[in-house]
Design an enzyme around this catalytic site. Structure first.
Site, mmCIF file in Angstrom:
data_model
loop_
_atom_site.group_PDB
_atom_site.id
_atom_site.type_symbol
_atom_site.label_atom_id
_atom_site.label_comp_id
_atom_site.label_asym_id
_atom_site.label_seq_id
_atom_site.Cartn_x
_atom_site.Cartn_y
_atom_site.Cartn_z
ATOM 1 N N ASP A 45 -14.680 -1.067 27.609
ATOM 2 C CA ASP A 45 -16.199 -0.948 27.252
ATOM 3 C C ASP A 45 -16.877 0.158 28.055
ATOM 4 O O ASP A 45 -16.890 0.280 29.180
ATOM 5 C CB ASP A 45 -16.984 -2.040 27.526
ATOM 6 C CG ASP A 45 -18.409 -2.134 26.902
ATOM 7 O OD1 ASP A 45 -18.430 -2.177 25.768
ATOM 8 O OD2 ASP A 45 -19.243 -1.630 27.641
ATOM 9 N N TYR A 50 -23.048 6.212 30.545
ATOM 10 C CA TYR A 50 -22.303 6.051 31.955
ATOM 11 C C TYR A 50 -21.649 7.303 32.751
ATOM 12 O O TYR A 50 -21.187 7.169 33.751
ATOM 13 C CB TYR A 50 -20.809 4.990 31.929
ATOM 14 C CG TYR A 50 -21.391 3.691 31.459
ATOM 15 C CD1 TYR A 50 -22.719 3.332 31.175
ATOM 16 C CD2 TYR A 50 -20.556 2.877 30.710
ATOM 17 C CE1 TYR A 50 -22.748 1.991 30.430
ATOM 18 C CE2 TYR A 50 -20.681 1.537 30.161
ATOM 19 C CZ TYR A 50 -21.820 1.172 30.227
ATOM 20 O OH TYR A 50 -22.397 -0.001 29.415
ATOM 21 N N LYS A 79 -20.646 3.909 23.165
ATOM 22 C CA LYS A 79 -22.142 3.625 22.802
ATOM 23 C C LYS A 79 -22.917 4.746 22.463
ATOM 24 O O LYS A 79 -22.897 5.868 23.453
ATOM 25 C CB LYS A 79 -22.769 2.993 23.817
ATOM 26 C CG LYS A 79 -22.034 1.302 24.030
ATOM 27 C CD LYS A 79 -22.764 0.675 24.917
ATOM 28 C CE LYS A 79 -21.841 -0.474 25.410
ATOM 29 N NZ LYS A 79 -21.128 -0.036 26.731
ATOM 30 N N HIS A 110 -26.726 1.748 21.712
ATOM 31 C CA HIS A 110 -26.824 1.124 22.926
ATOM 32 C C HIS A 110 -27.908 0.470 23.130
ATOM 33 O O HIS A 110 -27.981 -0.731 23.818
ATOM 34 C CB HIS A 110 -26.862 2.293 24.071
ATOM 35 C CG HIS A 110 -26.472 1.883 25.395
ATOM 36 N ND1 HIS A 110 -25.621 2.740 26.285
ATOM 37 C CD2 HIS A 110 -26.399 0.864 26.023
ATOM 38 C CE1 HIS A 110 -25.441 2.258 27.482
ATOM 39 N NE2 HIS A 110 -25.783 0.999 27.491
#
Length: 312
Positions: A45, A50, A79, A110
């Site tokens: 994931d 990130y 996302k 997201h």
């Protein structure tokens, strides 16, 4: 050891346990990914926000090149960030390039909010002059969703979904969607079970993925000052009864609710421990005991950074 998968409404299968790569940096990601694949993880994931998709991509490329695993054996999620709602196609292509992939297994919106665009792939959360997140009111979630649907028809994405949507927004998405969301990824753990939202999604064939499935533990305590359900005496007692660690017990509880769990860990022994949850079953009575400790307690609070509580 048998591991489970859930068949999504898109027809594709999603492994019920995955590895989240939030707050992982640099070279350690490569080592971690390869170790996780060797343990048996097949679901990863990710997210543009990130800021580590390139490192994940290098790890995946190595796994494919060395024959450790084939691309079609993995389930890769990433996302769309808030600042890219008006640039869905470009954002998806940017993520694919960084991840060194031809297609995504799952692409999620997201958060259900569009913010000021800062350039594709930059994933910034710009604050306005008042110190509050600069929300873009010109792009509807419906427009964003139709952009997501286009990715499926272009063959870039196999399944699309939503993340951090409540019942109202999920219902709305079902009403305007041509392709129904396959997944809603939400925070869910014993202290924040969200039974109504989980049941609503499952009733409408939307798979629920539980992010923060262990209640955030040390990471969220550090960032948000939150309390972890890992320390709960009832859970500790039950874990002992099943001769499992507290984390294993909580993950098993999540799986038995028919949710997908994506625990994050950068420690090898924890990676192994978190994956060993398929050799026991929690009784209905003990599942109900966990139901009773729900505190409606959210641990992931982006309001700390955004100057506004979008859940208020």
């Amino acid at each position: 050891m048998a591991t489970g998968a859930i068949t999504l409404n898109s027809g594709y299968q999603m492994p019920v346990i995955g590895l989240g790569v939030w707050r992982m940096e640099g070279q350690s990601i490569r080592d971690l990914l390869l170790a996780a694949i060797k343990i048996g993880y097949r679901h990863f994931d990710c997210a543009a926000d990130y800021k580590n998709e390139s490192e994940v991509g290098q790890g995946l490329a190595e796994a494919f090149q060395t024959g450790l695993v084939k691309r079609e054996e993995l389930f890769i999620t990433t996302k769309l960030w808030n600042s890219d709602h008006g640039h869905v196609l470009e954002a998806c292509k940017d993520s694919l390039k960084k991840l060194q992939l031809e297609y995504l297994d799952l692409y999620l919106v997201h958060f259900p909010v569009a913010t000021r665009h800062t350039g594709v792939g930059t994933t910034d959360s710009v604050l306005a002059e008042d110190g509050v997140l600069d929300i873009d009111t010109s792009i509807s979630l419906e427009t964003t969703w139709h952009g997501m649907e286009d990715l499926v028809s272009k063959g870039l994405v196999r399944s699309i979904g939503i993340s951090n949507y409540d019942i109202f927004l999920t219902r709305d998405c079902l009403a305007y969607s041509k392709i129904k969301p396959a997944v809603n990824q939400i925070e869910s753990h014993p202290y924040f079970q969200r039974d109504s939202l989980v049941k609503f999604c499952q009733k409408h064939r939307i798979c629920v993925t539980a992010h923060t499935p262990l209640g955030g533990a040390a990471a969220n305590t550090e960032w948000f000052g939150s309390l972890s359900c890992l320390d709960d005496p009832t859970i500790q007692e039950l874990a002992k009864k099943y001769d499992k660690t507290v984390a294993q017990f909580i993950l098993r509880w999540g799986i038995q609710r028919n949710t997908v769990v994506i625990p994050k860990s950068s420690k090898l022994e924890r990676l192994q421990e978190n994956f060993q949850v398929f050799d026991f079953t929690i009784s209905d009575e003990d599942m109900n005991r966990i139901m009773a400790i729900d505190r409606n307690y959210r641990t992931n609070q982006p309001a700390k950074f955004w100057g506004i509580d979008l859940y208020a």
